[in-house]
Design an enzyme around this catalytic site. Sequence first.
Site, mmCIF file in Angstrom:
data_model
loop_
_atom_site.group_PDB
_atom_site.id
_atom_site.type_symbol
_atom_site.label_atom_id
_atom_site.label_comp_id
_atom_site.label_asym_id
_atom_site.label_seq_id
_atom_site.Cartn_x
_atom_site.Cartn_y
_atom_site.Cartn_z
ATOM 1 C CB CYS A 58 12.826 9.056 8.467
ATOM 2 S SG CYS A 58 13.698 7.862 7.477
ATOM 3 N N GLY B 297 6.922 5.190 8.218
ATOM 4 C CA GLY B 297 6.072 6.380 8.282
ATOM 5 C C GLY B 297 6.245 7.064 9.621
ATOM 6 C CB SER B 298 4.209 9.628 11.265
ATOM 7 O OG SER B 298 2.955 8.964 11.245
ATOM 8 C CB THR B 299 6.581 8.170 15.898
ATOM 9 O OG1 THR B 299 7.945 8.078 15.471
ATOM 10 C CG2 THR B 299 6.456 7.546 17.273
ATOM 11 C CD GLU B 300 -0.312 11.271 14.468
ATOM 12 O OE1 GLU B 300 0.530 11.897 13.785
ATOM 13 O OE2 GLU B 300 -1.511 11.565 14.529
ATOM 14 N N GLY C 268 2.780 4.641 13.322
ATOM 15 C CA GLY C 268 3.444 3.408 13.752
ATOM 16 C C GLY C 268 2.747 2.795 14.966
ATOM 17 C CE LYS D 114 -1.917 2.922 2.235
ATOM 18 N NZ LYS D 114 -1.682 4.352 1.819
ATOM 19 C CD GLU E 238 12.838 4.153 8.611
ATOM 20 O OE1 GLU E 238 12.738 5.125 9.388
ATOM 21 O OE2 GLU E 238 12.901 4.246 7.377
ATOM 22 C CD GLU F 213 10.191 12.943 11.600
ATOM 23 O OE1 GLU F 213 9.118 12.376 11.878
ATOM 24 O OE2 GLU F 213 11.117 12.395 10.983
#
Length: 502
Positions: free
Chosen positions: A309, A253-256, A258, A200, A275, A406
């Site tokens: 990143c 992608g973003s930590t959020e 993730g 995706k 990651e 970030e």
Amino acid sequence: MTIAMNDLSTTRPATREFLAQEHRLYIDGEWVAAETGKSFAVLDPATGEQVSRAAEGEAADINRAVDAARRAFENRAWQDMKPALRERLLHRLADLMEERTDILAELDSIDNGKTVGIAGGVDIPCAIDCFRFMAGIPSKLQGSTLKPSVPFMPDGKFFAYTNHVPVGVVGAIIPWNFPTLLAAWKLAPALAAGCTVVLKPAEETPLTALYLAQLAEEAGFPTGVLNVVTGFGHTAGAALASHPGVDKVTFTGSTEVGRLILQAATGNLKKVTLELGGKSPAIVLPDADMDIAIPGAASAIFFNHGQTCCAGSRLYVHKSCFDQVIAGVAEIAKAMKVGPGLDPLTEIGPMVSRVQQERVHSYIESGKEQGAEVVAGGTVPQGGGYFVNPTVFVNTRPDMRIVSEEIFGPVLVAMPYSDLDEVLAEANNSDYGLSASIWSRDVATIHTLAPKLRAGTVWVNCHNIIDAALPFGGFKQSGWGRENGVDAVTAFTETQAVCVAL
Ligand code: ADP
């Protein structure tokens, strides 16, 4: 200053032909419309205008794709294919990518906004290299032989060995900053391991994932081994992350997001690789070669417009050379040519989307409001595209949002330090731990500092150097697991122990 438009007439006819298609999903070896019939606009971030359309896959399409990947896994055509043949197919795909490098680079540039020079010089060659590196592994995957002692069977004799068995169906969810490269980071090791995949891509940049699927079809991958579902994160992405038929999800992608992926994976306890974000420090020691460190620190943040990143977004410079380094970096930032990605003179292209441009701009405004001083940029150029001028802040404090969060744009915060203990504490003062760089000629100090940095990659006198051979991933909230390196393939396998009573 008004920015010129992207000139699509400079692209190859095959690129324009691909853009002109109404793109479909690639499921079970077929190009199919989304079940709802919906599609979404693909925008050129240099102009904000539609350049193509992609099918809007949702949960029903993810179901179809996962079912196809499951059948392709269970029929064993792929996992039981002789390793040498699997390798040949991966090389064949890499060959086709090499032949179409220019088209892939133009598509990534138009889709993402990155310069066509970076796309063609970094993204696509590194993606090809990743396929070739991973293609070398299937024939070399080795288990081990063991002699179990089994203390509760004193007279027993046993022999054992281990197998690397492909984990199964993989859901791969990728962001928009390196559309082809990150597709390769997921697809190459997963396919090399014998897994089947549903990919995706990000809704902002769906084009090259679809182009790769066309190339995989042309290369002759068995039906259902690779499936691509374009669509949005909260629908298609969420459905893939929570699907009970997916054995492993690999996400960048973003930590959020993730965290959401991790929660979604709990249903069937799927394996997860993440990651995520970063706020990476670049540390300039007083003895550094300034001819290397100054352009290096600028490139650490401004490469790919800061939409990286592992960008070196926090610059720590020894107080004895702070003014010199900041003046040098600011001068580079001011001189960088901001423009559309297809213009060969462009050094800083647009942010990927209006949302991203506004996000970066709001960080810049918050920095000013919280009292930081702008020494370069700090503004958004006029015009239709999603541009942000490369920006350098000084006089910051650790509690400022621009220092701790970030930004994912061309915004650098620079801080002076007095001694190594201080800079080490500051560099590690982050929820993230993806990467760091040290700029110095002092071998002893470099190797004393490196292991104390809480970062998955430490670069010395360089930054943003990625390679298929180098493990990449984060400490702390920058992720789980590693990509690249020889272990990337085994990360898509289960280790099976076979124990034989003799
Ligand atoms: P970025 O901040 O770089 O845009 P995101 O983490 O938002 O990155 O998105 C990265 C990828 O994750 C994209 O493919 C996006 O569609 C997908 N995504 C976003 N939200 C979700 C979600 N809730 N579940 C699964 N995937 C998601």
